[in-house]
Structures are given as structure tokens and as C-alpha cells.
Design a protein around this motif. Structure first.
Motif, PDB file in Angstrom:
ATOM      1  N   ALA A  46      39.873  29.692  28.973  1.00  0.00           N
ATOM      2  CA  ALA A  46      38.947  30.032  30.049  1.00  0.00           C
ATOM      3  C   ALA A  46      39.202  31.502  30.360  1.00  0.00           C
ATOM      4  O   ALA A  46      40.357  31.926  30.505  1.00  0.00           O
ATOM      5  N   VAL A  47      38.137  32.269  30.422  1.00  0.00           N
ATOM      6  CA  VAL A  47      38.251  33.705  30.674  1.00  0.00           C
ATOM      7  C   VAL A  47      37.625  34.003  32.036  1.00  0.00           C
ATOM      8  O   VAL A  47      36.473  33.660  32.292  1.00  0.00           O
ATOM      9  N   PHE A  48      38.423  34.652  32.881  1.00  0.00           N
ATOM     10  CA  PHE A  48      37.986  35.028  34.214  1.00  0.00           C
ATOM     11  C   PHE A  48      38.021  36.543  34.355  1.00  0.00           C
ATOM     12  O   PHE A  48      38.787  37.226  33.676  1.00  0.00           O
ATOM     13  N   ALA A  49      37.223  37.061  35.275  1.00  0.00           N
ATOM     14  CA  ALA A  49      37.256  38.479  35.628  1.00  0.00           C
ATOM     15  C   ALA A  49      37.614  38.585  37.104  1.00  0.00           C
ATOM     16  O   ALA A  49      37.246  37.727  37.911  1.00  0.00           O
ATOM     17  N   VAL A  50      38.350  39.629  37.428  1.00  0.00           N
ATOM     18  CA  VAL A  50      38.763  39.905  38.806  1.00  0.00           C
ATOM     19  C   VAL A  50      38.477  41.368  39.102  1.00  0.00           C
ATOM     20  O   VAL A  50      38.357  42.178  38.185  1.00  0.00           O
ATOM     21  N   ASP A  51      38.383  41.710  40.379  1.00  0.00           N
ATOM     22  CA  ASP A  51      37.965  43.056  40.763  1.00  0.00           C
ATOM     23  C   ASP A  51      39.043  44.129  40.715  1.00  0.00           C
ATOM     24  O   ASP A  51      38.712  45.304  40.709  1.00  0.00           O
TER      25      ASP A  51
END
Length: 106
Positions: A46-51
Motif C-alpha cells: 500500500a502506497v501512501f503520500a503525506v505532506d
């Protein structure tokens, strides 16, 4: 790779589930996951992006199992690998739980 709308819906369900779970405070959820997004999901990852870069290591060290737990609750399985990268465009995005009142939004 899934359509962006499907991934956004999965993330929204996860976020709502995290709020309802009460395992961590709403303030902590807003801090670490308010500007966070699910970008890809497969059987293996699972690939997530964060700020922000500063959040990546902390989320990886402290919240990987938490993310897997909530993925499993929402989609019925948790991929063995969680990847997180920085997407600075999320900095201007409204937090996921819009409408939730917390000290960070007052």
C-alpha cells in the motif's frame, strides 16, 4: 492501479474508522493523517503520500501496524509492505476529516 476515486474512498473509510476506533486521539489522527492520501494498493504493498518529510519516519516507525490494521478492517486484507512518500501538494489540501472539530482546527 485503481482509479483515484476508489483509493480516496478507501482512505476516507480508513480515516473514519481510525476516528471511531479511539486507539489514538483525534488530535493525533489529524496531526499525522490529516494531509495523507492512499495512492496505490496491491496484494504486496500500500502506497501512501503525506505532506511533510518530517512525518514520514514517525509514521513508518509508529503507525505502520495501525495503518495495516485499518486497511484490513476496510478492505479485508493488509498488504505486507507500507510505503510512504512526500507529496507537498497535500499541504494545501483540506484535512480528510472535514467537519470534525479538534483543537488543531479551532
Amino acid at each position: 492501479m485503481q482509479k483515484n476515486d476508489d483509493l480516496s474512498a478507501i482512505w476516507k473509510f480508513m480515516y473514519d474508522n481510525m476516528i471511531e476506533d479511539h486507539a489514538i486521539t483525534v488530535t493525533a489522527i489529524d496531526l499525522w493523517f490529516g494531509n495523507f492520501d492512499l495512492r496505490e494498493i496491491t496484494d504486496e504493498k500500500a502506497v501512501f503520500a503525506v505532506d511533510q518529510t518530517a512525518k514520514v519516519d514517525i509514521i513508518k516507525k509508529r503507525y505502520t501496524d495501525y495503518l495495516k490494521e485499518h486497511l484490513d478492517r476496510v478492505i479485508g486484507f493488509a498488504p505486507p509492505n507500507i510505503e510512504i512518500y512526500v507529496d507537498e501538494s497535500l499541504r494545501g489540501a483540506p484535512p480528510v476529516g472535514e467537519g470534525i472539530i479538534s483543537p488543531l482546527r479551532m
